[in-house]
Design a protein around this motif. Structure first.
Motif, PDB file in Angstrom:
ATOM      1  N   LEU A 182       0.818  -1.213   0.000  1.00 57.76           N
ATOM      2  CA  LEU A 182       0.000   0.000   0.000  1.00 57.76           C
ATOM      3  C   LEU A 182       0.851   1.263   0.000  1.00 57.76           C
ATOM      4  CD1 LEU A 182      -2.748  -0.980   2.622  1.00 57.76           C
ATOM      5  CD2 LEU A 182      -2.794  -1.277   0.143  1.00 57.76           C
ATOM      6  N   GLU A 183       1.903   1.264   0.792  1.00 54.29           N
ATOM      7  CA  GLU A 183       2.801   2.404   0.886  1.00 54.29           C
ATOM      8  C   GLU A 183       4.239   1.887   0.973  1.00 54.29           C
ATOM      9  OE1 GLU A 183       2.020   5.597   0.795  1.00 54.29           O
ATOM     10  OE2 GLU A 183      -0.173   5.439   0.893  1.00 54.29           O
ATOM     11  N   ALA A 184       5.178   2.729   0.584  1.00 56.36           N
ATOM     12  CA  ALA A 184       6.593   2.355   0.671  1.00 56.36           C
ATOM     13  C   ALA A 184       7.444   3.592   0.910  1.00 56.36           C
ATOM     14  CB  ALA A 184       7.042   1.662  -0.614  1.00 56.36           C
ATOM     15  N   GLU A 185       8.452   3.444   1.745  1.00 55.89           N
ATOM     16  CA  GLU A 185       9.376   4.548   1.978  1.00 55.89           C
ATOM     17  C   GLU A 185      10.799   3.994   2.041  1.00 55.89           C
ATOM     18  OE1 GLU A 185      10.112   8.110   5.200  1.00 55.89           O
ATOM     19  OE2 GLU A 185       8.090   7.662   4.472  1.00 55.89           O
ATOM     20  N   ASP A 227       7.072   4.700  -5.734  1.00 63.57           N
ATOM     21  CA  ASP A 227       5.934   4.964  -6.608  1.00 63.57           C
ATOM     22  C   ASP A 227       5.672   3.776  -7.538  1.00 63.57           C
ATOM     23  OD1 ASP A 227       3.871   6.326  -7.780  1.00 63.57           O
ATOM     24  OD2 ASP A 227       5.121   7.608  -9.026  1.00 63.57           O
ATOM     25  N   MET A 228       6.737   3.126  -7.995  1.00 60.84           N
ATOM     26  CA  MET A 228       6.602   2.024  -8.954  1.00 60.84           C
ATOM     27  C   MET A 228       6.052   0.747  -8.330  1.00 60.84           C
ATOM     28  SD  MET A 228      10.179   2.635 -11.010  1.00 60.84           S
ATOM     29  CE  MET A 228       9.983   1.351 -12.230  1.00 60.84           C
ATOM     30  N   ILE A 229       6.231   0.576  -7.016  1.00 65.91           N
ATOM     31  CA  ILE A 229       5.792  -0.687  -6.397  1.00 65.91           C
ATOM     32  C   ILE A 229       4.462  -0.577  -5.664  1.00 65.91           C
ATOM     33  CG2 ILE A 229       8.155  -1.491  -6.166  1.00 65.91           C
ATOM     34  CD1 ILE A 229       8.025  -0.841  -3.191  1.00 65.91           C
ATOM     35  N   ALA A 287       7.763  -6.504  -6.243  1.00 66.99           N
ATOM     36  CA  ALA A 287       8.696  -5.466  -5.788  1.00 66.99           C
ATOM     37  C   ALA A 287      10.142  -5.921  -5.953  1.00 66.99           C
ATOM     38  CB  ALA A 287       8.419  -5.109  -4.328  1.00 66.99           C
ATOM     39  N   ILE A 288      10.381  -7.209  -5.781  1.00 65.26           N
ATOM     40  CA  ILE A 288      11.737  -7.739  -5.899  1.00 65.26           C
ATOM     41  C   ILE A 288      12.214  -7.659  -7.343  1.00 65.26           C
ATOM     42  CG2 ILE A 288      13.208  -9.750  -5.561  1.00 65.26           C
ATOM     43  CD1 ILE A 288      12.091  -8.451  -2.985  1.00 65.26           C
TER      44      ILE A 288
END
Length: 412
Positions: A55-58, A386-388, A396-397
């Motif tokens: 949902l979110e990534a940082e 943004d891409m994942i 994602a990997i």
């Protein structure tokens, strides 16, 4: 407290608490890295997960930061080259040549044509090894180990060529201001001929193994796609930009080291997804092989391997050991006692991952006043969260793998 000041863990915990009573909600926080084997380096991505959906990534970087730019400001120009090796160590000769060309631009040194062609050969060999590692590891990340094991032997063949040229393999410290420290030996050309004969056969088999493989296609097509507009906005260059449909290559847009003398195609994709990034790199390997063959065919006669600049070029070792003048020159050059002009310049080359630039400001002293490395990995890694978003964890990997994020270049 503003949400912008909260750590991602605290912000995500707040979201999890707010959605706690929602039916079917299984939100959790996952640390992907910094030492996870699938991250291909020491960097962290803090993910907010709904099951296996992101949902979110940082991202968090800096785990391998070595302050190269500040170190460079306290080193004579000759002693900076080993720092460049340790950025993108998968194609370090390109870093080396880019730095020497930056100094040559500063000092207005004209490099002999033969030395320029030799540089082109070694830079294209480095590009091949860079793409070979990226694409074969992408195969591993999709569950196909055989391709990696098969083509990896040819990276060793290229390293044997490096070793014959300069005595080093991975971090090469190759070349000198004005050319190379010595002429290439006959054995170096023999090893190159063997590589050009054997590698294309293996690379074609590698392509056949993946490009029409149903499992690989399902894992990569429409995965991690980025539009041309967004790629430009994020500052993409290199294969990742070309995969999105933008025909930009530093070798063509701003030729250096006589790249204008060679005919080659700049491969361009359409969708900017993981599969396109894979195919663009595959195609670039064939173009690199073509450039190397052209350079060998057009190689000027003679044995000029460096410019006639004795004030910047180290004298022969036997002279250093036997004559005072050579010893003095050697000392002055190594210790940076030869004056340089006050200037502000930028020079870029087409690195394995895109535009590798060197912004150099000098004040006439023995060290740079300011030196900044434009590392393509540092630029395009911004886009990864943004891409994942909305992807599965397994996606994602492979997205990260196809971007070819090199930790040494990210955190220089």
């Amino acid at each position: 407290m503003s949400e912008l000041l909260l750590s991602p863990e605290h912000r995500y915990a707040k979201i999890i608490k707010e959605r706690h009573n929602e039916e079917g909600s299984e939100l959790s926080i996952l640390n992907l890295g910094p030492t996870h084997p699938a991250t291909h380096g020491i960097f962290q991505n803090i993910l907010l997960m709904d099951g296996e959906k992101i949902l979110e990534a940082e991202p968090t970087i800096g785990y391998i930061h070595r302050a190269f730019e500040k170190i460079a400001e306290n080193r004579p120009f000759y002693q900076i080259t080993p720092l460049t090796d340790r950025m993108n160590y998968c194609s370090s000769p390109i870093n080396n040549m880019g730095w020497w060309m930056t100094l040559e631009k500063l000092l207005d040194i004209e490099v002999p044509k033969r030395a320029q062609y030799l540089r082109v050969i070694v830079m294209e060999l480095a590009r091949i090894t860079d793409h070979l590692i990226c694409n074969s590891i992408l195969g591993v990340d999709t569950g196909a180990y055989t391709g990696f094991l098969y083509v990896f032997q040819f990276r060793e063949k290229v390293y044997e060529i490096y070793e014959e040229i300069c005595g080093a393999r991975l971090t090469t410290n190759m070349g000198r201001l004005g050319g190379f420290e010595r002429d290439w030996s006959p054995k170096a050309f023999e090893l190159l001929d063997v590589f050009l004969k054997d590698f294309p056969v293996a690379w074609k088999e590698f392509e056949n193994l993946f490009e029409r493989n149903r499992i690989f296609i399902d894992r990569t097509v429409n995965v991690g796609a980025i539009t041309a507009e967004k790629a430009m906005a994020y500052g993409f260059t290199g294969p990742n930009l070309r995969a999105a449909g933008i025909d930009y290559d530093v070798r063509v847009a701003h030729p250096y080291s006589s790249y204008e003398d060679f005919d080659f195609i700049v491969p361009v994709g359409k969708s900017g997804d993981t599969y396109d990034r894979f195919c663009v790199r595959n195609a670039e390997v064939w173009e690199s092989l073509s450039i190397i063959k052209q350079a060998l065919a057009k190689m000027p006669e003679g044995n000029e391997y460096h410019a006639d600049v004795p004030e910047y070029y180290l004298p022969p070792k036997e002279d250093v050991y036997t004559t005072m003048e050579a010893l003095i020159y050697h000392f002055k050059i190594v210790m940076g006692e030869v004056p340089v002009p006050v200037a502000e310049i930028y020079h870029a080359v087409e690195g394995g991952n895109g535009e590798l630039g060197f912004y150099l400001t000098t004040d006439g002293s023995r060290t740079p006043y300011r030196l900044h490395f434009r590392r393509p990995c540092f630029i395009y890694y911004q886009a990864y969260p943004d891409m994942i978003k909305g992807s599965m964890l397994s996606d994602a990997i492979v997205i990260l793998s196809s971007l070819n994020v090199i930790a040494g270049e990210l955190d220089a």
